[in-house]
Design a protein around this motif. Structure first.
Motif, short mmCIF file in Angstrom:
data_model
loop_
_atom_site.label_atom_id
_atom_site.label_comp_id
_atom_site.label_asym_id
_atom_site.label_seq_id
_atom_site.Cartn_x
_atom_site.Cartn_y
_atom_site.Cartn_z
N VAL A 12 0.89 -1.20 -0.06
CA VAL A 12 0.06 0.08 -0.04
C VAL A 12 0.87 1.18 0.12
O VAL A 12 0.70 2.29 -0.51
CB VAL A 12 -1.03 0.00 1.25
CG1 VAL A 12 -1.72 1.31 1.34
CG2 VAL A 12 -2.15 -1.04 1.10
N HIS A 13 2.20 1.26 0.71
CA HIS A 13 2.89 2.28 0.76
C HIS A 13 3.15 2.61 -0.75
O HIS A 13 3.73 3.83 -1.04
CB HIS A 13 3.94 2.28 1.80
CG HIS A 13 3.49 2.70 3.09
ND1 HIS A 13 4.13 3.74 3.89
CD2 HIS A 13 2.42 2.13 3.96
CE1 HIS A 13 3.18 3.80 4.99
NE2 HIS A 13 2.48 2.90 5.21
N ARG A 14 3.75 1.46 -1.42
CA ARG A 14 4.21 1.57 -2.76
C ARG A 14 3.16 2.36 -3.79
O ARG A 14 3.49 3.20 -4.59
CB ARG A 14 4.86 0.35 -3.40
CG ARG A 14 6.15 -0.22 -2.60
CD ARG A 14 6.72 -1.44 -3.16
NE ARG A 14 7.66 -1.93 -2.41
CZ ARG A 14 7.69 -2.96 -1.90
NH1 ARG A 14 6.56 -3.85 -1.73
NH2 ARG A 14 8.69 -3.37 -1.15
N LEU A 15 1.97 1.74 -3.45
CA LEU A 15 0.80 2.25 -4.42
C LEU A 15 0.57 4.05 -4.02
O LEU A 15 0.25 4.64 -5.01
CB LEU A 15 -0.45 1.70 -4.10
CG LEU A 15 -0.60 0.04 -4.25
CD1 LEU A 15 -1.97 -0.49 -3.90
CD2 LEU A 15 -0.77 0.10 -5.82
N ARG A 16 0.79 4.22 -2.96
CA ARG A 16 0.71 5.75 -2.48
C ARG A 16 1.83 6.50 -3.17
O ARG A 16 1.56 7.64 -3.25
CB ARG A 16 0.47 5.87 -0.95
CG ARG A 16 -0.63 5.50 -0.22
CD ARG A 16 -0.58 5.84 1.13
NE ARG A 16 -1.71 4.95 1.87
CZ ARG A 16 -1.77 4.51 3.05
NH1 ARG A 16 -0.48 4.34 3.70
NH2 ARG A 16 -2.78 3.79 3.59
N PRO A 70 -4.82 4.73 -1.95
CA PRO A 70 -5.46 4.09 -1.01
C PRO A 70 -5.29 4.64 0.28
O PRO A 70 -4.28 4.88 0.68
CB PRO A 70 -5.08 2.53 -0.84
CG PRO A 70 -3.72 2.75 -1.77
CD PRO A 70 -3.57 3.89 -2.60
N GLY A 71 -6.63 4.53 1.30
CA GLY A 71 -6.40 5.07 2.38
C GLY A 71 -6.33 3.82 3.38
O GLY A 71 -6.13 2.58 3.11
N VAL A 72 -6.15 4.07 4.63
CA VAL A 72 -6.18 3.11 5.69
C VAL A 72 -7.43 2.10 5.63
O VAL A 72 -7.22 0.98 5.70
CB VAL A 72 -6.21 3.64 7.16
CG1 VAL A 72 -6.06 2.41 8.25
CG2 VAL A 72 -4.83 4.37 7.28
N ALA A 73 -8.61 2.64 5.17
CA ALA A 73 -9.77 1.62 5.02
C ALA A 73 -9.56 0.83 3.92
O ALA A 73 -9.74 -0.40 4.24
CB ALA A 73 -10.98 2.57 4.70
N GLU A 74 -8.80 1.22 3.06
CA GLU A 74 -8.54 0.24 1.77
C GLU A 74 -7.46 -0.80 2.21
O GLU A 74 -7.37 -1.76 1.94
CB GLU A 74 -8.16 1.06 0.54
CG GLU A 74 -9.23 1.70 -0.11
CD GLU A 74 -9.68 3.06 0.54
OE1 GLU A 74 -10.79 3.27 0.45
OE2 GLU A 74 -8.79 3.65 1.27
N THR A 75 -6.43 -0.38 2.96
CA THR A 75 -5.73 -0.95 3.34
C THR A 75 -6.21 -2.36 4.31
O THR A 75 -6.06 -3.61 3.98
CB THR A 75 -4.63 -0.57 4.43
OG1 THR A 75 -4.11 0.53 3.71
CG2 THR A 75 -3.25 -1.62 4.84
N LEU A 76 -7.03 -2.28 5.09
CA LEU A 76 -8.00 -2.90 5.91
C LEU A 76 -8.59 -3.97 5.00
O LEU A 76 -8.75 -4.97 5.43
CB LEU A 76 -8.60 -2.34 6.88
CG LEU A 76 -7.87 -1.54 8.01
CD1 LEU A 76 -9.00 -0.67 8.88
CD2 LEU A 76 -7.17 -2.49 9.12
#
Length: 296
Positions: free
Chosen positions: A233-237, A245-251
């Motif tokens: 997710v950090h690479r996506l950002r 993606p936000g934290v909700a998408e990570t979850l």
């Protein structure tokens, strides 16, 4: 908020512990801003990219402090009738007919008018509910979607914890609500509103904190899966996506992988589950073309 809880919350660190107990991992900045808003009885204006936990903070504060949460979702064209109050016109009309019948067809206009604009016929919307239900947490969500007139309308509430209803008078909170305003910065909010608030800019969590959030919110998730999802997710950002993606998408992504019985992330399962973390076809196409880099 109970007296016992209030006594315990004598520092930002104690508030952070309370929030952590219900699954919201606040960093030092967030915990300090929320603590000051609580102690100084000032509204807290939270601004940042979508998915950084602004709305979740208000929800967590309500749960952690044992207070009801009252939410006003802002949108284009929102007005006082939707946010503050409406008069129950059908009941007022029935009341007038009853008065007329009781008076043998005669109606004293002044007496009738006085009886119409009372609490009996007042339909409270979120802002009025917050003033009459306080103590509570009032979440004014996505204030940047409302217009300038609505911002100006909020100023009395933020200044005085009160609103004025022309036909009824002033309604003032006995105990001020804890007000949290959020903005995704789709437009600039006026200085007049910001001056009345404490301000905090929320960033996406760092890698280690996002891993900790996954472990806290998804009990039983494996260390390897939590690390792989957070790192991806950090690479996506870091990519130029239409909607990072936000934290909700990570979850959501981690839960999707767990639902599929996966304890790790590879190119095949990542391609099949990207819809949990990305919401635009252009972003999906761009990321699928770079999956090897994403999972490196």
């Amino acid at each position: 908020m109970t007296d016992e809880t209030a006594e315990k919350l004598d520092s930002p660190e104690k508030l952070a512990q309370v929030l952590e107990g219900i699954g919201y991992l606040a960093d030092t900045g967030v915990a300090t801003a929320a603590f000051l808003a609580l102690r100084m009885r000032r509204p807290l204006f939270c601004e940042g990219e979508p998915g950084t936990g602004k709305t979740s903070l208000a929800v967590a504060l309500a749960e952690g402090l044992g207070l009801p949460l009252i939410r006003l979702q802002c949108h284009e064209g929102i007005d006082a009738a939707q946010a503050l109050y409406e008069w129950d016109f059908p009941r007022q009309l029935l009341h007038l007919r009853a008065l007329e019948a009781a008076g043998g067809g005669q109606l004293d206009a002044e007496v009738a008018e006085q009886s119409l604009y009372t609490e009996r016929f007042l339909l409270a919307r979120p802002l009025l509910k917050a003033l009459t239900s306080a103590p509570c947490v009032l979440l004014v969500d996505e204030i940047d979607r409302a217009d300038d007139e609505f911002e100006a309308f909020l100023l009395q509430l933020l200044d005085e914890n009160a609103v004025t209803i022309p036909e009824y008078g002033e309604v003032k909170a006995r105990t001020p609500p804890l007000v949290v305003l959020t903005s995704n910065r789709t437009r600039e909010v006026h200085d007049a509103l910001k001056r009345r608030c404490l301000y905090h800019w929320l960033e996406h969590p760092g890698l280690q904190r996002e891993i900790a959030i996954l472990r806290s919110r998804i009990p039983g998730i494996g260390e390897r899966l939590a690390e792989q999802v957070a790192e991806s997710v950090h690479r996506l950002r870091a990519m130029e996506l239409l909607k990072p993606p936000g934290v909700a998408e990570t979850l959501d992504w981690a839960r999707a992988l767990r639902t599929l019985g996966r304890d790790g992330l590879d190119a095949e399962v990542a391609a099949a589950t990207l819809g949990a973390v990305l919401k635009y076809s252009e972003d999906l196409d761009r990321v699928k073309a770079q999956l090897d880099t994403l999972l490196a």
